[in-house]
Design a protein around this motif. Structure first.
Motif, PDB file in Angstrom:
ATOM      1  N   THR A 300       0.888  -1.223  -0.007  1.00  0.00           N
ATOM      2  CA  THR A 300       0.159   0.014  -0.037  1.00  0.00           C
ATOM      3  C   THR A 300       0.776   1.345   0.019  1.00  0.00           C
ATOM      4  N   MET A 301       1.829   1.237   0.802  1.00  0.00           N
ATOM      5  CA  MET A 301       2.918   2.381   0.502  1.00  0.00           C
ATOM      6  C   MET A 301       3.266   2.705  -0.525  1.00  0.00           C
ATOM      7  N   GLU A 302       3.878   1.489  -1.272  1.00  0.00           N
ATOM      8  CA  GLU A 302       4.410   1.528  -2.771  1.00  0.00           C
ATOM      9  C   GLU A 302       3.385   2.428  -3.440  1.00  0.00           C
ATOM     10  N   ALA A 303       2.046   1.840  -3.455  1.00  0.00           N
ATOM     11  CA  ALA A 303       1.240   2.309  -4.119  1.00  0.00           C
ATOM     12  C   ALA A 303       0.877   4.038  -4.181  1.00  0.00           C
ATOM     13  N   VAL A 304       0.778   4.237  -2.762  1.00  0.00           N
ATOM     14  CA  VAL A 304       0.612   5.443  -2.444  1.00  0.00           C
ATOM     15  C   VAL A 304       1.879   6.652  -3.222  1.00  0.00           C
ATOM     16  N   GLY A 305       2.914   5.955  -2.987  1.00  0.00           N
ATOM     17  CA  GLY A 305       4.040   6.665  -3.269  1.00  0.00           C
ATOM     18  C   GLY A 305       4.040   6.671  -4.689  1.00  0.00           C
ATOM     19  N   ASP A 306       3.449   5.771  -5.518  1.00  0.00           N
ATOM     20  CA  ASP A 306       3.610   5.739  -6.929  1.00  0.00           C
ATOM     21  C   ASP A 306       2.322   6.605  -7.471  1.00  0.00           C
ATOM     22  N   HIS A 307       1.124   6.651  -6.944  1.00  0.00           N
ATOM     23  CA  HIS A 307       0.170   7.272  -7.740  1.00  0.00           C
ATOM     24  C   HIS A 307      -0.940   7.795  -6.670  1.00  0.00           C
ATOM     25  N   GLY A 308      -0.690   7.840  -5.386  1.00  0.00           N
ATOM     26  CA  GLY A 308      -1.687   8.426  -4.555  1.00  0.00           C
ATOM     27  C   GLY A 308      -1.929   9.941  -4.563  1.00  0.00           C
ATOM     28  N   GLU A 309      -2.982  10.239  -4.715  1.00  0.00           N
ATOM     29  CA  GLU A 309      -3.396  11.841  -4.843  1.00  0.00           C
ATOM     30  C   GLU A 309      -3.639  12.272  -3.442  1.00  0.00           C
ATOM     31  N   ILE A 310      -2.630  12.916  -2.911  1.00  0.00           N
ATOM     32  CA  ILE A 310      -2.689  13.678  -1.800  1.00  0.00           C
ATOM     33  C   ILE A 310      -3.351  15.186  -1.983  1.00  0.00           C
ATOM     34  N   THR A 311      -4.464  15.413  -1.439  1.00  0.00           N
ATOM     35  CA  THR A 311      -4.876  16.699  -1.528  1.00  0.00           C
ATOM     36  C   THR A 311      -5.381  17.474  -0.278  1.00  0.00           C
ATOM     37  N   GLY A 312      -4.626  17.175   0.731  1.00  0.00           N
ATOM     38  CA  GLY A 312      -4.709  18.040   2.127  1.00  0.00           C
ATOM     39  C   GLY A 312      -5.776  17.081   2.830  1.00  0.00           C
ATOM     40  N   ASP A 313      -6.649  17.756   3.840  1.00  0.00           N
ATOM     41  CA  ASP A 313      -7.325  17.272   4.723  1.00  0.00           C
ATOM     42  C   ASP A 313      -8.696  16.690   3.921  1.00  0.00           C
ATOM     43  N   THR A 314      -9.078  15.191   4.172  1.00  0.00           N
ATOM     44  CA  THR A 314      -9.935  14.601   3.381  1.00  0.00           C
ATOM     45  C   THR A 314     -11.165  14.103   4.291  1.00  0.00           C
ATOM     46  N   ILE A 315     -10.929  14.610   5.696  1.00  0.00           N
ATOM     47  CA  ILE A 315     -11.947  13.986   6.625  1.00  0.00           C
ATOM     48  C   ILE A 315     -12.520  15.293   6.998  1.00  0.00           C
ATOM     49  N   SER A 316     -12.261  16.318   7.622  1.00  0.00           N
ATOM     50  CA  SER A 316     -12.881  17.419   8.404  1.00  0.00           C
ATOM     51  C   SER A 316     -14.024  17.817   7.673  1.00  0.00           C
ATOM     52  N   ASN A 317     -13.944  17.975   6.627  1.00  0.00           N
ATOM     53  CA  ASN A 317     -15.256  18.689   5.709  1.00  0.00           C
ATOM     54  C   ASN A 317     -16.144  17.434   5.054  1.00  0.00           C
ATOM     55  N   ASN A 318     -15.764  16.441   5.555  1.00  0.00           N
ATOM     56  CA  ASN A 318     -16.796  15.326   5.131  1.00  0.00           C
ATOM     57  C   ASN A 318     -17.642  14.431   6.033  1.00  0.00           C
ATOM     58  N   ILE A 319     -17.613  14.812   7.262  1.00  0.00           N
ATOM     59  CA  ILE A 319     -17.808  14.255   8.317  1.00  0.00           C
ATOM     60  C   ILE A 319     -19.553  14.202   8.327  1.00  0.00           C
ATOM     61  N   ASP A 320     -20.222  15.257   7.714  1.00  0.00           N
ATOM     62  CA  ASP A 320     -21.686  15.074   7.577  1.00  0.00           C
ATOM     63  C   ASP A 320     -21.986  14.150   6.646  1.00  0.00           C
ATOM     64  N   ALA A 321     -21.302  14.214   5.498  1.00  0.00           N
ATOM     65  CA  ALA A 321     -21.453  13.108   4.410  1.00  0.00           C
ATOM     66  C   ALA A 321     -21.390  11.906   5.068  1.00  0.00           C
ATOM     67  N   ALA A 322     -20.426  11.515   5.910  1.00  0.00           N
ATOM     68  CA  ALA A 322     -20.099  10.345   6.280  1.00  0.00           C
ATOM     69  C   ALA A 322     -21.326   9.810   7.314  1.00  0.00           C
ATOM     70  N   ILE A 323     -21.905  10.482   8.058  1.00  0.00           N
ATOM     71  CA  ILE A 323     -23.174  10.300   8.871  1.00  0.00           C
ATOM     72  C   ILE A 323     -24.181  10.181   7.962  1.00  0.00           C
ATOM     73  N   ASP A 324     -24.326  10.857   6.837  1.00  0.00           N
ATOM     74  CA  ASP A 324     -25.656  10.542   5.678  1.00  0.00           C
ATOM     75  C   ASP A 324     -25.270   8.953   5.227  1.00  0.00           C
ATOM     76  N   THR A 325     -23.916   8.821   4.801  1.00  0.00           N
ATOM     77  CA  THR A 325     -23.818   7.351   4.367  1.00  0.00           C
ATOM     78  C   THR A 325     -24.005   6.293   5.269  1.00  0.00           C
ATOM     79  N   MET A 326     -23.966   6.287   6.717  1.00  0.00           N
ATOM     80  CA  MET A 326     -24.066   5.603   7.682  1.00  0.00           C
ATOM     81  C   MET A 326     -25.863   5.290   7.713  1.00  0.00           C
ATOM     82  N   GLY A 327     -26.314   6.608   7.574  1.00  0.00           N
ATOM     83  CA  GLY A 327     -27.926   6.655   7.539  1.00  0.00           C
ATOM     84  C   GLY A 327     -28.430   5.718   6.513  1.00  0.00           C
ATOM     85  N   LYS A 328     -27.775   5.998   5.390  1.00  0.00           N
ATOM     86  CA  LYS A 328     -28.276   4.999   4.238  1.00  0.00           C
ATOM     87  C   LYS A 328     -27.987   3.455   4.354  1.00  0.00           C
TER      88      LYS A 328
END
Length: 371
Positions: A300-328
């Motif tokens: 997995t580390m090799e995959a991230v190093g090869d083609h992982g797209e790191i775009t900064g924080d991907t959790i903090s602004n997606n918590i409401d969406a996560a709660i919605d997913t668990m509801g669905k």
């Protein structure tokens, strides 16, 4: 230095390798990963050691010396000597980094015997034994987050021992782990210990959640259900991060922080993607936030190093969406309480199987060394 992995580290995520072996240590592989791949820690478990010790040649010389010193050497003692030796050497390799980061990184984990997961007293006793045996301040003792494990976690931290809490699948159990950690720090403080020497991470498992939930979604079979595949694990982890943030802003934590305590960081474990149709970096790139740890198998580390797209924080602004997913998921018939209960039971059972394999492998090697 790999730029993608460096970007992940720059985003506040500590990168730990989910593997350890004598060969990694003696070949210089681990040292290279530290220097070139931003690796700042190592985690182990019974499965990892079972795989490592199946390479008998790497451990033959030490085992021969152990038998020469003690002709009555038992299998459990041999396992303890071999595994703690690897962990001790890895701790030495990370010692400078550990000092540079005020004890936060440069950490190496070793787990208590999985058969003790339902026995608080036995877990606590072995946690103390492993800590003393490794005899390095940057070791983390891994304790499963079973119900009985919660008491052992609290008491181990209260004794001044740094802990990696493992096998966490549910938000409810994670909140209980956070409480056990805080209580342990409070107990340590009351006992007069220097709590700024105590560190902890909480290993929240990811990919196994999708494996179990996806199977159930396929069994449900509706279009609505199938559309939710591959979403449960990340949503579950993001909600766990929100629970962590609640504690980090609590008055209770503020009191301990003012006395020098360090946060118990959330650690994303089981981050290797098991479904080949999914992005093989998703459990890394979609779980980026400051203050987290991600422990990855090397693939997995090799995959991230090869083609992982790191775009900064991907959790903090997606918590409401996560709660919605668990509801669905609940709406289509997924019982997450049942999912996480099954995963915890299976997690302990799988490590027991690996431990038994380890006992068999080392037992044969001990007998051969005595011959």
């Amino acid at each position: 230095m790999n730029e993608r992995l460096k970007a992940l580290a720059d985003a506040g995520v500590s990168i730990w390798l989910d593997d350890l072996s004598r060969e990694r240590l003696t070949s210089g592989n681990l040292a290279q990963l530290i220097a070139e791949e931003s690796v700042t820690g190592v985690t182990t478990n019974p499965t990892i050691f079972a795989a490592a010790l199946s390479n008998g040649e790497a451990y033959a010389e030490q085992l021969k010396s152990l038998v020469a010193a003690n002709p009555q050497l038992g299998v459990d003692e041999a396992i303890r000597e071999l595994t703690t030796s690897d962990v001790r050497d890895a701790c030495e390799l990370f010692a400078e980094l550990n000092e540079q980061t005020d004890g936060v990184d440069g950490r190496v984990s070793i787990e208590v015997e999985p058969g003790m997961a339902m026995d608080s007293d036995a877990t606590l006793a072995q946690a103390k034994e492993l800590f003393e045996k490794v005899d390095r301040s940057n070791v983390l003792i891994k304790i499963p987050a079973t119900k009985p494990g919660l008491e052992a976690i609290r008491k181990t931290i209260a004794a001044g021992i740094s802990v990696n809490v493992t096998l966490i699948f549910s938000i409810e159990r994670y909140r209980e782990v956070l409480d056990a950690w805080l209580s342990g720090l409070e107990d340590a403080l009351e006992a007069g210990l220097d709590i700024d020497e105590i560190h902890s991470v909480a290993s929240f498992f990811v990919s196994r959640v999708d494996s179990e939930v996806d199977k159930r979604l396929d069994e449900i079979g509706s279009d609505e259900a199938k559309a939710l595949k591959g979403q449960a694990a990340i949503a579950n982890a993001r909600i766990a991060y929100a629970a962590w943030l609640e504690v980090m802003t609590s008055e209770r934590w503020g009191v301990l922080k003012n006395r020098g305590a360090h946060p118990q960081r959330p650690l994303w474990a089981s981050t290797g993607v098991k479904d080949p149709s999914y992005d093989d970096t998703m459990y890394v790139t979609q779980l980026v936030a400051d203050g987290c740890v991600n422990t990855m198998p090397e693939k997995t580390m090799e995959a991230v190093g090869d083609h992982g797209e790191i775009t900064g924080d991907t959790i903090s602004n997606n918590i409401d969406a996560a709660i919605d997913t668990m509801g669905k998921l609940a709406e289509v018939g997924i019982d997450m309480d049942d999912v996480v209960a099954k995963l915890e039971e299976e997690g302990v059972s799988k490590f027991i199987v690996s431990w038994d394999e380890l006992v068999g492998t080392v037992g044969s090697a001990v007998e051969a060394a005595k011959a």
